[in-house]
Design a protein around this motif. Sequence first.
Motif, PDB file in Angstrom:
ATOM      1  N   ILE A   7     -38.642   6.282  -2.101  1.00 51.32           N
ATOM      2  CA  ILE A   7     -37.750   6.323  -0.941  1.00 51.32           C
ATOM      3  C   ILE A   7     -37.069   4.961  -0.883  1.00 51.32           C
ATOM      4  CG2 ILE A   7     -37.531   6.586   1.555  1.00 51.32           C
ATOM      5  CD1 ILE A   7     -39.681   8.602   1.505  1.00 51.32           C
ATOM      6  N   MET A   8     -35.919   4.878  -1.517  1.00 52.96           N
ATOM      7  CA  MET A   8     -35.187   3.615  -1.568  1.00 52.96           C
ATOM      8  C   MET A   8     -33.985   3.637  -0.638  1.00 52.96           C
ATOM      9  SD  MET A   8     -35.687   2.587  -5.550  1.00 52.96           S
ATOM     10  CE  MET A   8     -34.875   3.959  -6.320  1.00 52.96           C
ATOM     11  N   THR A   9     -33.370   4.810  -0.508  1.00 49.75           N
ATOM     12  CA  THR A   9     -32.271   4.970   0.444  1.00 49.75           C
ATOM     13  C   THR A   9     -32.445   6.338   1.094  1.00 49.75           C
ATOM     14  OG1 THR A   9     -30.691   6.185  -0.924  1.00 49.75           O
ATOM     15  CG2 THR A   9     -30.771   3.797  -1.235  1.00 49.75           C
ATOM     16  N   MET A  10     -31.660   6.603   2.126  1.00 47.27           N
ATOM     17  CA  MET A  10     -31.751   7.910   2.769  1.00 47.27           C
ATOM     18  C   MET A  10     -31.267   9.025   1.830  1.00 47.27           C
ATOM     19  SD  MET A  10     -33.377   7.509   5.529  1.00 47.27           S
ATOM     20  CE  MET A  10     -33.350   9.221   6.019  1.00 47.27           C
ATOM     21  N   PRO A 136     -34.988   2.532   5.017  1.00 47.12           N
ATOM     22  CA  PRO A 136     -35.161   3.962   5.321  1.00 47.12           C
ATOM     23  C   PRO A 136     -36.362   4.307   6.203  1.00 47.12           C
ATOM     24  CG  PRO A 136     -35.561   3.516   2.985  1.00 47.12           C
ATOM     25  CD  PRO A 136     -34.971   2.274   3.559  1.00 47.12           C
ATOM     26  N   THR A 137     -37.504   3.613   6.050  1.00 44.58           N
ATOM     27  CA  THR A 137     -38.637   4.018   6.903  1.00 44.58           C
ATOM     28  C   THR A 137     -38.380   3.681   8.367  1.00 44.58           C
ATOM     29  OG1 THR A 137     -39.874   1.963   6.493  1.00 44.58           O
ATOM     30  CG2 THR A 137     -40.372   3.833   5.055  1.00 44.58           C
ATOM     31  N   GLN A 138     -37.539   2.659   8.610  1.00 48.25           N
ATOM     32  CA  GLN A 138     -37.161   2.365   9.995  1.00 48.25           C
ATOM     33  C   GLN A 138     -36.357   3.539  10.567  1.00 48.25           C
ATOM     34  OE1 GLN A 138     -37.743  -0.568  11.993  1.00 48.25           O
ATOM     35  NE2 GLN A 138     -36.878   0.666  13.645  1.00 48.25           N
ATOM     36  N   ARG A 294     -45.104   5.917   8.350  1.00 43.02           N
ATOM     37  CA  ARG A 294     -45.377   5.307   7.034  1.00 43.02           C
ATOM     38  C   ARG A 294     -46.587   5.939   6.375  1.00 43.02           C
ATOM     39  NH1 ARG A 294     -42.928   0.484  10.080  1.00 43.02           N
ATOM     40  NH2 ARG A 294     -40.890   0.500   9.086  1.00 43.02           N
ATOM     41  N   MET A 295     -47.573   6.357   7.184  1.00 44.94           N
ATOM     42  CA  MET A 295     -48.700   7.103   6.608  1.00 44.94           C
ATOM     43  C   MET A 295     -48.185   8.399   5.977  1.00 44.94           C
ATOM     44  SD  MET A 295     -51.532   6.553   9.632  1.00 44.94           S
ATOM     45  CE  MET A 295     -52.977   7.383   8.949  1.00 44.94           C
ATOM     46  N   ALA A 296     -47.270   9.065   6.672  1.00 45.62           N
ATOM     47  CA  ALA A 296     -46.728  10.327   6.163  1.00 45.62           C
ATOM     48  C   ALA A 296     -45.972  10.086   4.853  1.00 45.62           C
ATOM     49  CB  ALA A 296     -45.815  10.969   7.199  1.00 45.62           C
ATOM     50  N   VAL A 297     -45.189   9.024   4.802  1.00 46.70           N
ATOM     51  CA  VAL A 297     -44.417   8.723   3.594  1.00 46.70           C
ATOM     52  C   VAL A 297     -45.358   8.442   2.418  1.00 46.70           C
ATOM     53  CG1 VAL A 297     -42.947   6.939   2.557  1.00 46.70           C
ATOM     54  CG2 VAL A 297     -42.319   7.952   4.751  1.00 46.70           C
ATOM     55  N   MET A 298     -46.399   7.647   2.664  1.00 44.94           N
ATOM     56  CA  MET A 298     -47.353   7.336   1.595  1.00 44.94           C
ATOM     57  C   MET A 298     -48.077   8.591   1.128  1.00 44.94           C
ATOM     58  SD  MET A 298     -49.054   3.903   3.150  1.00 44.94           S
ATOM     59  CE  MET A 298     -48.141   2.353   3.150  1.00 44.94           C
ATOM     60  N   TYR A 299     -48.503   9.391   2.094  1.00 43.58           N
ATOM     61  CA  TYR A 299     -49.228  10.627   1.763  1.00 43.58           C
ATOM     62  C   TYR A 299     -48.362  11.556   0.928  1.00 43.58           C
ATOM     63  CZ  TYR A 299     -51.169  15.297   2.759  1.00 43.58           C
ATOM     64  OH  TYR A 299     -51.657  16.584   2.663  1.00 43.58           O
ATOM     65  N   LEU A 300     -47.111  11.723   1.344  1.00 39.14           N
ATOM     66  CA  LEU A 300     -46.239  12.672   0.643  1.00 39.14           C
ATOM     67  C   LEU A 300     -45.784  12.126  -0.708  1.00 39.14           C
ATOM     68  CD1 LEU A 300     -44.215  13.930   3.723  1.00 39.14           C
ATOM     69  CD2 LEU A 300     -45.864  15.248   2.398  1.00 39.14           C
ATOM     70  N   LEU A 301     -45.680  10.811  -0.845  1.00 35.58           N
ATOM     71  CA  LEU A 301     -45.280  10.254  -2.145  1.00 35.58           C
ATOM     72  C   LEU A 301     -46.445  10.224  -3.126  1.00 35.58           C
ATOM     73  CD1 LEU A 301     -42.970   7.193  -1.315  1.00 35.58           C
ATOM     74  CD2 LEU A 301     -42.289   9.377  -2.303  1.00 35.58           C
ATOM     75  N   LEU A 302     -47.646   9.912  -2.654  1.00 31.12           N
ATOM     76  CA  LEU A 302     -48.774   9.717  -3.573  1.00 31.12           C
ATOM     77  C   LEU A 302     -49.618  10.967  -3.782  1.00 31.12           C
ATOM     78  CD1 LEU A 302     -50.119   6.152  -2.778  1.00 31.12           C
ATOM     79  CD2 LEU A 302     -48.646   6.914  -4.622  1.00 31.12           C
ATOM     80  N   GLY A 303     -49.563  11.899  -2.846  1.00 34.92           N
ATOM     81  CA  GLY A 303     -50.354  13.113  -3.003  1.00 34.92           C
ATOM     82  C   GLY A 303     -49.638  14.098  -3.906  1.00 34.92           C
ATOM     83  N   GLY A 304     -50.398  15.047  -4.417  1.00 34.48           N
ATOM     84  CA  GLY A 304     -49.789  16.140  -5.177  1.00 34.48           C
ATOM     85  C   GLY A 304     -48.985  15.704  -6.370  1.00 34.48           C
TER      86      GLY A 304
END
Lengths: 311, 184
Positions: A7-10, A136-138, A294-304
């Motif tokens: 997630i580098m840009t929107m 983007p996370t902001q 940010r927890m959601a972003v990490m979970y969705l990027l690193l899981g699965g």
Amino acid sequence: MLASKHIMTMDDVTAEEIALILDTAESFAEVNQRRIKKLPTLRGRTIVNLFFEPSTRTRMSFEIASKRLSADGVNFTASSSATVKGETLLDTARTLAAMSCDLVVVRHKYAGAPQMLAGAMDCSIVNGGDGVHEHPTQALLDLYTMRQSLGKLEGLRVGIVGDICHSRVAGSLVPALNKVGATPVLIAPPTLLPSRPDILGAEVMWDLDEALPTLDVCYLLRVQFERAERMPFPSNREYATLYGMNLERMAKLPSHAIVMHPGPMNRGVEISADVADSSRSVILDQVESGVAVRMAVMYLLLGGADSGAAA
Amino acid sequence: MGYREKAEVMDARAMDRALTRIAHEILEANKGAGSIALAGIMTRGVDMANRLAERIAAIEGTTVPVGSLDISFYRDDVAIRLSPEVHTTDIPYTVEDRTIVLVDDVLYTGRTIRAAMDAIMDYGRPGAIQLAVLVDRGHRELPIRADFVGKNVPTSRRERVKVLLEEHDDREAVIILEDDGKEE
């Protein structure tokens, strides 16, 4: 599961993925209310916070998020690293890659630093703010806060007030609002607007007082004195008089409207203290949402990582 | 792969009777409803927990609290696959020293139950955890067993067992699905 590895840009997320991130964040928000605020989800994963610029809330928010997911977080701050000995960004990236981390959160004063890292490393990259480009996370936590406060995103009219041209927050928030069907309205003096505000995909207004009654959200930006080459307005007092949010102006907003600010605030410049501390200000809700998002972003990027096959 | 229905192993009446029996068994094993709370596992376990609570209320006249657990964040295969949809966990009671009855529709490998026990423990230290399931289909991969079982259904690993509830499926039944050999 997100289509993009980073997630580098929107541009890396679609409207559906934004909805997925916000829904997932809602579940993590529940965890943050518990007595034991920890999940085993990302056990054994390594998340590096690579911060080349000062930061309090973003770095702490990412750090807390990684700890609550049981990932191993490593903090890198430029002032206490080999960077002061002259190591280049690329060499730092290769060094980190050699230590095999799973996700790098990067903040850098130059736009495009995350993309450069992504080219040198195999892991996921999250942009924690690159120059005056994007954050983007902001934007995602801002959308989350708006959705929690106002119940929806579609159709909202969001006034973004102030230092647009130095703002990576606006750089992500404007495309994010467009993706979810809200209307961004830029409100600023011409010296604080980019040279071509029309290509951002937002309405532009000069007069804050005229705009206020039409807004659902009034989003105040910090005047970034440290990035401005010269003072963009004659005095702080003049800026506060024309573009600062105060109690009198807040009364012109519709009764349901909320006041937001990405922090840190210049109290008395873009926002008066009594507005910042009023019940319509959701500034601390934004900070709170930041951890869950940010927890959601990490979970969705690193899981699965292996497949999108449903259980 | 696609799946086609092979057999119906329980109809609405059988499910209703099984749930009523489980409600009685829970009350008998715990000497009443005083110290228990139910925790349904998303999503069909929650509906079943609500039905059990209704029956317990009808039998004993006491309301037992019902919570819902989403175990997505506790799965042991997060690295391989993500849950398609994450729901919010809601445990509206104190877990400390209570007997928590986990409720799920189908017991299979036991991995979901392992995750659910971890999730419950994060809310406090329960006095005991018990497990109620409508169907036990075997093939355990962990040392876990159910305390209350609606029906034991021997199955092959290639098959799927699906509990259909009116709340979601417009039909009330337990069915076995088998691989139809076709690519989806």
